[in-house]
Write an enzyme that holds these catalytic residues in place. Structure first.
Site, short mmCIF file in Angstrom:
data_model
loop_
_atom_site.label_atom_id
_atom_site.label_comp_id
_atom_site.label_asym_id
_atom_site.label_seq_id
_atom_site.Cartn_x
_atom_site.Cartn_y
_atom_site.Cartn_z
N LYS A 1 0.83 -1.21 0.00
CA LYS A 1 0.00 0.00 0.00
C LYS A 1 0.87 1.26 0.00
O LYS A 1 0.67 2.16 -0.81
CB LYS A 1 -0.89 -0.01 1.26
CG LYS A 1 -1.58 1.30 1.52
CD LYS A 1 -2.46 1.22 2.77
CE LYS A 1 -1.79 1.68 4.03
NZ LYS A 1 -1.62 3.13 4.15
N ASN A 2 1.83 1.28 0.94
CA ASN A 2 2.59 2.52 1.12
C ASN A 2 3.57 2.79 -0.02
O ASN A 2 4.11 3.89 -0.11
CB ASN A 2 3.31 2.52 2.47
CG ASN A 2 2.34 2.80 3.61
OD1 ASN A 2 1.19 3.17 3.38
ND2 ASN A 2 2.80 2.59 4.84
N ARG B 1 -3.98 9.97 4.17
CA ARG B 1 -2.75 10.68 4.52
C ARG B 1 -1.80 10.79 3.32
O ARG B 1 -1.17 11.82 3.11
CB ARG B 1 -2.07 9.92 5.67
CG ARG B 1 -0.67 10.33 6.00
CD ARG B 1 -0.63 11.58 6.84
NE ARG B 1 0.74 12.01 7.04
CZ ARG B 1 1.05 13.13 7.67
NH1 ARG B 1 0.13 13.91 8.17
NH2 ARG B 1 2.31 13.48 7.81
N ASP C 1 -5.08 8.04 9.32
CA ASP C 1 -5.30 7.32 10.57
C ASP C 1 -5.18 8.22 11.80
O ASP C 1 -4.40 9.15 11.82
CB ASP C 1 -4.23 6.22 10.71
CG ASP C 1 -4.47 5.13 9.71
OD1 ASP C 1 -5.63 4.82 9.47
OD2 ASP C 1 -3.47 4.62 9.18
N ASP D 1 4.23 0.27 12.32
CA ASP D 1 3.02 -0.36 11.77
C ASP D 1 2.83 -1.79 12.26
O ASP D 1 1.75 -2.37 12.09
CB ASP D 1 3.06 -0.36 10.23
CG ASP D 1 2.71 1.00 9.65
OD1 ASP D 1 2.33 1.90 10.42
OD2 ASP D 1 2.82 1.17 8.42
#
Ligand code: UD1
Length: 423
Positions: free
Chosen positions: A25-26, A97, A121, A310
């Protein structure tokens, strides 16, 4: 309604089998934002079909791009117009974000950018001061006003020596994507070393950028005049891989993580070995097996290559059922212990003092309704449900969907009784 999704977990369970990782994802979100740097069609492979990718796609569409996602192929094609829009509106940015990552590419290409201050988040204050200062060092006028970051550089950006007081992932990425087309050389000192940052840098290099030092704490960028669209494959998701690794250890299970990169998880896997797990390399990933109740382990979160923030919720959940006492220290996001109150509803014995959590392991937790406060806390609470007697319902499960593809399906395939309930 996104809020009405819950995960219902029946425990206790032991997980056994294999999972195939999706793209990170990141990484994917940052690559999508960086595609704005070149006019034309950029193709991204191994892009996960998660809610955050849809939000970033909508944001790029709002800037004039055409975005097509093929879920079966996990492929995303972004067609960027000659002159994209320069204003990223609050209604989209507030959901994600990583939207802030359009700031660097837009200022680099257009000499102006207006990006709403992001939401994302609820894990801490998450400032933008390093991003703004970095752009100012490159010669932009940048400030925040009426809920937007406004940056202008009518005469273009100029290379500069930039030093970050903390190796922020987002700030390193925004500065790097702004500097790729600046005049002259930029150095980022105390740069973030995360694999996501390296992936973004390699993507920029394949677009024609001149970057060295990726993966080290000094990144050097020599500006080029123009970048070209490219084709790139996103890295496998190390946080999802780490989540499965902890899931195996917590449930005294045995999971093979196909596509997993041990080198991206050196410290978390070392911690699992200390807890009693056996980690072995397989042909296309790695395997985590646990034949005993985990031993409690102390953890300190730090920027990469340290233990990732995380995975901190998973570490706390494992310690909650481990043998012995442990201390988990959170150094990256001060709000990340919010989910501990939820975990305590399952009977966990945890005392939080500032950024330390002292945990006294119990053999088993006890199922109860809990609420996910962010993506990783949500995933951690589902795993906690697997080591709880009875039924655990994790509400606000939409958070989990933001970061994990087919989470419930994967858990069922590993032998757990988990379902998604929407009401
Ligand atoms: C990214 C990831 C997130 C991960 C984190 C750390 C995304 C969308 N999110 O977040 O999942 O947990 O990296 O690996 O990719 N800070 C400031 N001022 C700034 C920037 C950061 O004070 O201008 C602080 C933050 O409040 C935080 C710390 O620095 O305490 C780290 O933040 P950063 O590395 O920037 O994380 P993100 O890029 O937001």
């Amino acid at each position: 309604m996104e809020n009405s999704l819950s995960f219902e977990v029946h425990g206790p369970a032991r997980l056994e089998g294999s999972v195939t990782l999706s793209g990170a994802k990141n990484s994917a979100l940052k690559l999508m934002a960086a595609a704005l740097l070149a006019t034309g069609k950029t193709t991204l492979h191994n892009v996960p079909g998660i809610a955050d990718v849809e939000i970033m796609s909508d944001l790029l569409r709002s800037l004039g791009c055409t975005v097509d996602y093929d879920n079966a192929l996990q492929r995303l094609i972004i067609d960027v117009p000659e002159i994209p829009g320069h204003r990223a509106e609050y209604n989209l940015v507030r959901k994600l974000r990583a939207s802030i990552n359009v700031l660097g590419p837009l200022i680099a290409r257009l000499g102006k950018a207006e990006v709403a201050l992001p939401g994302g988040d609820a894990i801490g204050s998450r400032g933008l001061d390093f991003h703004i200062k970095g752009l100012a060092d490159l010669g932009a006028e940048a400030h925040s006003e009426h809920g937007y970051v406004i940056a202008t550089a009518p005469d273009g950006l100029k290379g500069a020596e930039i030093s970050l007081s903390f190796p922020s992932v987002g700030a390193t990425e925004n500065i790097m994507t702004a500097a790729v087309m600046a005049k002259g050389v930029t150095t980022i000192d105390n740069a973030a070393r995360e694999p996501d940052v390296v992936d973004l840098g390699e993507f920029l290099i394949s677009m024609g950028a001149n970057i060295s030092g990726l993966g080290s704490n000094v990144i050097t960028i020599s500006g080029v005049e123009k970048l070209n669209p490219t084709t790139h494959s996103t890295l496998p998701d190390r946080i999802v891989a780490g989540t499965w690794a902890f899931a195996a250890a917590m449930t005294q299970g045995d999971i093979t993580i196909i596509g997993g990169r041990e080198d991206h998880l050196a410290i978390p896997l070392d911690k699992l070995v200390q807890a009693g797990a056996v980690v072995t390399t397989t042909q296309d990933g790695f395997r985590v097996r646990m034949d005993r109740r985990p031993r409690a382990i102390d953890i300190v979160t730090l920027p990469y290559p340290g233990f990732p923030t995380d995975l901190q919720p998973m570490a706390i959940c494992m310690n909650a059922i481990a043998e012995g006492h442990s201390m988990v220290t959170e150094n990256v996001f001060e709000g990340r212990f919010m989910f501990v109150n939820e975990l305590k509803r399952l009977g966990a014995n945890i005392t939080v003092d500032g950024h330390h959590a002292a945990i006294n392991g119990l053999p088993l937790l006890s199922g109860a309704p809990v609420v996910a406060t962010d993506i990783r806390a949500g995933a951690g609470l589902v795993l906690a449900g697997l080591v709880s007697e009875g039924i655990t319902v994790v509400e606000d499960g939409y958070h989990v969907d933001r970061g994990y593809t087919h989470f419930a399906e994967n858990l069922r395939a590993l032998g757990a009784e988990v379902s998604r309930i929407s009401n």
